[in-house]
Enzyme design. Structure first.
Site, mmCIF file in Angstrom:
data_model
loop_
_atom_site.group_PDB
_atom_site.id
_atom_site.type_symbol
_atom_site.label_atom_id
_atom_site.label_comp_id
_atom_site.label_asym_id
_atom_site.label_seq_id
_atom_site.Cartn_x
_atom_site.Cartn_y
_atom_site.Cartn_z
ATOM 1 N N ASP A 13 0.879 -1.473 -0.142
ATOM 2 C CA ASP A 13 -0.321 0.117 0.200
ATOM 3 C C ASP A 13 0.790 1.252 0.212
ATOM 4 O OD1 ASP A 13 -2.147 1.961 0.700
ATOM 5 O OD2 ASP A 13 -2.796 1.005 2.448
ATOM 6 N N HIS A 20 -8.715 5.400 1.615
ATOM 7 C CA HIS A 20 -8.026 3.772 1.883
ATOM 8 C C HIS A 20 -8.816 2.998 0.968
ATOM 9 C CE1 HIS A 20 -4.668 4.195 5.717
ATOM 10 N NE2 HIS A 20 -5.817 4.677 5.933
ATOM 11 N N ASP A 54 -6.421 -0.804 -1.429
ATOM 12 C CA ASP A 54 -5.717 0.085 -1.564
ATOM 13 C C ASP A 54 -4.461 -0.762 -1.550
ATOM 14 O OD1 ASP A 54 -5.674 -0.631 0.902
ATOM 15 O OD2 ASP A 54 -5.712 1.223 1.524
ATOM 16 N N ASP A 55 -4.317 -1.488 -2.726
ATOM 17 C CA ASP A 55 -3.205 -1.721 -2.483
ATOM 18 C C ASP A 55 -2.542 -2.395 -3.761
ATOM 19 O OD1 ASP A 55 -2.214 -3.083 0.293
ATOM 20 O OD2 ASP A 55 -4.269 -3.824 0.018
ATOM 21 N N TYR A 92 -3.630 9.662 0.060
ATOM 22 C CA TYR A 92 -3.514 9.372 1.463
ATOM 23 C C TYR A 92 -2.371 8.062 1.634
ATOM 24 C CZ TYR A 92 -5.669 9.243 5.853
ATOM 25 O OH TYR A 92 -5.392 9.349 7.464
ATOM 26 N N GLN A 96 2.568 4.246 2.423
ATOM 27 C CA GLN A 96 1.828 3.766 3.607
ATOM 28 C C GLN A 96 2.583 2.371 4.162
ATOM 29 O OE1 GLN A 96 -2.084 2.818 5.727
ATOM 30 N NE2 GLN A 96 -1.463 0.751 4.362
ATOM 31 N N ASN A 106 15.823 -7.996 0.575
ATOM 32 C CA ASN A 106 14.420 -9.065 0.523
ATOM 33 C C ASN A 106 13.661 -7.982 1.449
ATOM 34 O OD1 ASN A 106 12.071 -10.675 1.746
ATOM 35 N ND2 ASN A 106 14.221 -12.278 1.157
ATOM 36 N N TYR A 230 0.657 -0.160 14.765
ATOM 37 C CA TYR A 230 -0.254 -0.011 13.953
ATOM 38 C C TYR A 230 0.077 0.521 12.709
ATOM 39 C CZ TYR A 230 -4.308 -0.618 10.805
ATOM 40 O OH TYR A 230 -5.658 -0.464 10.457
ATOM 41 N N LYS A 233 -3.121 -3.201 8.242
ATOM 42 C CA LYS A 233 -3.280 -4.671 7.850
ATOM 43 C C LYS A 233 -2.548 -5.157 6.341
ATOM 44 C CE LYS A 233 -6.084 -7.189 11.185
ATOM 45 N NZ LYS A 233 -5.707 -6.416 12.085
ATOM 46 N N ASP A 234 -1.688 -6.348 6.743
ATOM 47 C CA ASP A 234 -1.506 -6.117 5.818
ATOM 48 C C ASP A 234 -2.171 -7.037 4.440
ATOM 49 O OD1 ASP A 234 -1.213 -8.753 8.157
ATOM 50 O OD2 ASP A 234 0.348 -9.109 8.099
ATOM 51 N N HIS A 244 -4.500 -31.490 -12.923
ATOM 52 C CA HIS A 244 -3.736 -32.551 -12.649
ATOM 53 C C HIS A 244 -3.487 -32.906 -11.957
ATOM 54 C CE1 HIS A 244 -2.603 -35.389 -15.884
ATOM 55 N NE2 HIS A 244 -1.691 -35.445 -15.349
HETATM 56 C C1 F6R Z 1 -8.034 -0.344 7.127
HETATM 57 C C2 F6R Z 1 -7.778 0.430 6.306
HETATM 58 C C3 F6R Z 1 -8.773 1.514 7.152
HETATM 59 C C4 F6R Z 1 -7.996 3.144 7.891
HETATM 60 C C5 F6R Z 1 -8.979 4.203 8.032
HETATM 61 C C6 F6R Z 1 -9.030 5.163 9.322
HETATM 62 O O1 F6R Z 1 -6.535 -1.230 7.068
HETATM 63 O O2 F6R Z 1 -6.364 1.091 6.070
HETATM 64 O O3 F6R Z 1 -9.819 1.090 7.435
HETATM 65 O O4 F6R Z 1 -7.447 2.496 9.601
HETATM 66 O O5 F6R Z 1 -9.380 4.751 6.952
HETATM 67 O O6 F6R Z 1 -7.755 5.420 8.546
HETATM 68 P P1 F6R Z 1 -7.303 6.774 8.985
HETATM 69 O O7 F6R Z 1 -5.945 6.789 10.683
HETATM 70 O O8 F6R Z 1 -5.215 6.382 8.174
HETATM 71 O O9 F6R Z 1 -7.791 7.507 8.988
HETATM 72 MG MG MG Z 2 -3.823 1.672 3.106
HETATM 73 MG MG MG Z 3 -5.183 -1.968 2.075
#
Ligand code: F6R
Ligand code: MG
Ligand code: MG
Length: 367
Positions: A13, A20, A54-55, A92, A96, A106, A230, A233-234, A244
């Protein structure tokens, strides 16, 4: 010996449009240009650039093997370029997942997620790339288990003698950074005793037991543990080979007809249904979700990626989507209460810990 092929998905991301929820076109174009150059320079054989939520996802076919520093550096530099674009557009959370300033051989531990498989191509080599957003690698435990060990999902486990010997699962304990291998069907209960704990024990690889053929690979990075705090999330990715003597593509997709609850969704702190979607719907809107998953089918030919087929872009998954929406309504109505919200140890906004800390001195002995 035949030349081996490697398929790598490396994702990060690097910033998103309107919160996001999705990757900006300019970032995708920048990544495609970098990949095209690498293809012309014969560093990779082929590529497919896309996004899930967003990835930014780089799917690459090459012959450099798993954990190749050249391939990982290419991905890292591509994400750096896309981060620049992101910064210029003031997108935004630009950059990240770029947790370190410099590349050190790596991408593991730097932020981006990786799923890679090196194998000798079979006569025909169908493969599925799964891309998920707003969730964590443990989200794959249930479906990967069902694909390779549940005969009520994969008829081939009973019907096809090539699969009768079962599969070996390599499980990672992401807290202790250790692995264990368990074989199904013999050790199915031990396996489930571990992988039911999706925040800690993650299926990393699956091998066919009879000949050790590598059948699946899941990204196992836990950003929160890497960064120590934090950072999002990954959002895992996975590769699964099919047909086959391996589960058929339809058996590989079947578990996703049940939109199971996964950790993630809003602020990486809620349980939400994993909704299977086509690429056009791979964007996370409602309560920053619900968590989404895309399945891209390729035929691999001499490390070329023929395709993709957008496998969840199909009315056969309409009911799963509609069920996911119902589950989303239901879970959302819990608001800040468990089990809508994750347990405190999994809530990945560290600020809440301060609130709890501040409340501590205000407690008095119960009479
Ligand atoms: C979850 C994610 C979003 C943000 C949320 C708040 O993985 O990326 O749900 O956690 O939009 O984002 P911030 O703290 O950047 O305002
Ligand atoms: Mg994001
Ligand atoms: Mg994401």
């Amino acid at each position: 010996m035949a030349r081996k092929t490697t398929i790598s998905i490396i994702k990060a991301d690097v910033g998103s449009l309107a919160g996001h929820h999705t990757v900006h076109e300019d970032c995708l174009n920048t990544a495609s240009k970098a990949m095209e150059k690498a293809k012309n320079d014969e560093l990779i054989v082929d590529y497919y650039v896309t996004h899930c939520g967003d990835d930014l996802e780089l799917i690459m076919g090459h012959t450099k093997g798993e954990n190749s520093s050249e391939i990982h550096e290419l991905a890292w530099n591509t994400f750096k370029e896309a981060t620049e674009v992101s910064r210029n557009l003031k997108l935004y959370a630009a950059g990240q997942d770029m947790l370190k300033d410099t590349f050190s051989g790596n991408v593991k531990g730097l932020g981006p997620g990786v799923a890679e498989m090196e194998f000798e191509e079979r006569i025909s080599e169908p493969i599925v790339a799964f891309l998920a957003d707003k969730t964590a690698p443990g989200a794959f435990n249930l479906p990967i288990f069902r694909i390779f060990a549940d005969p009520f999902c994969t008829a081939g486990l009973v019907i096809d003698p090539a699969m009768h010997g079962g599969f070996r699962f390599e499980i990672m304990d992401v807290k202790e950074n250790k692995v264990i291998t368990l074989k199904t069907p013999d050790e199915i209960y031990d396996l489930l005793a571990l992988i039911g704990t999706t925040g800690r024990y993650i299926i990393k690889n699956v091998y066919r037991a009879s000949d050790n053929l590598l059948a699946a690979a899941v990204s196992t990075t836990r950003l929160s543990l890497i960064a120590g705090k934090y950072v999002g999330k990954d959002d895992p990715v996975a590769l699964v080979r099919g047909q086959h003597g391996l589960p058929a593509i339809g058996e590989i997709l079947e578990p996703f007809a049940f939109p199971h609850l996964v950790a993630g969704w809003m602020r990486g702190s809620h349980y939400g249904p994993l909704m299977p979607v086509g690429l056009k719907n791979a964007k996370c809107t409602r309560f920053d979700g619900p968590p989404r998953i895309v399945a891209l089918g390729f035929q691999v030919r001499d490390a070329q990626l023929v395709g993709p087929a957008d496998l969840f872009d199909d009315p056969a998954f309409d009911r799963a989507r509609s069920t996911a929406n119902e589950i989303a309504d239901y879970m959302k109505r819990h608001g800040p209460f468990e089990p809508g919200r994750l347990g405190m140890e999994e809530v990945e906004y560290t600020g809440i810990q301060k609130t709890l800390q501040d409340l501590k001195p205000k407690f008095r002995p119960a009479s």
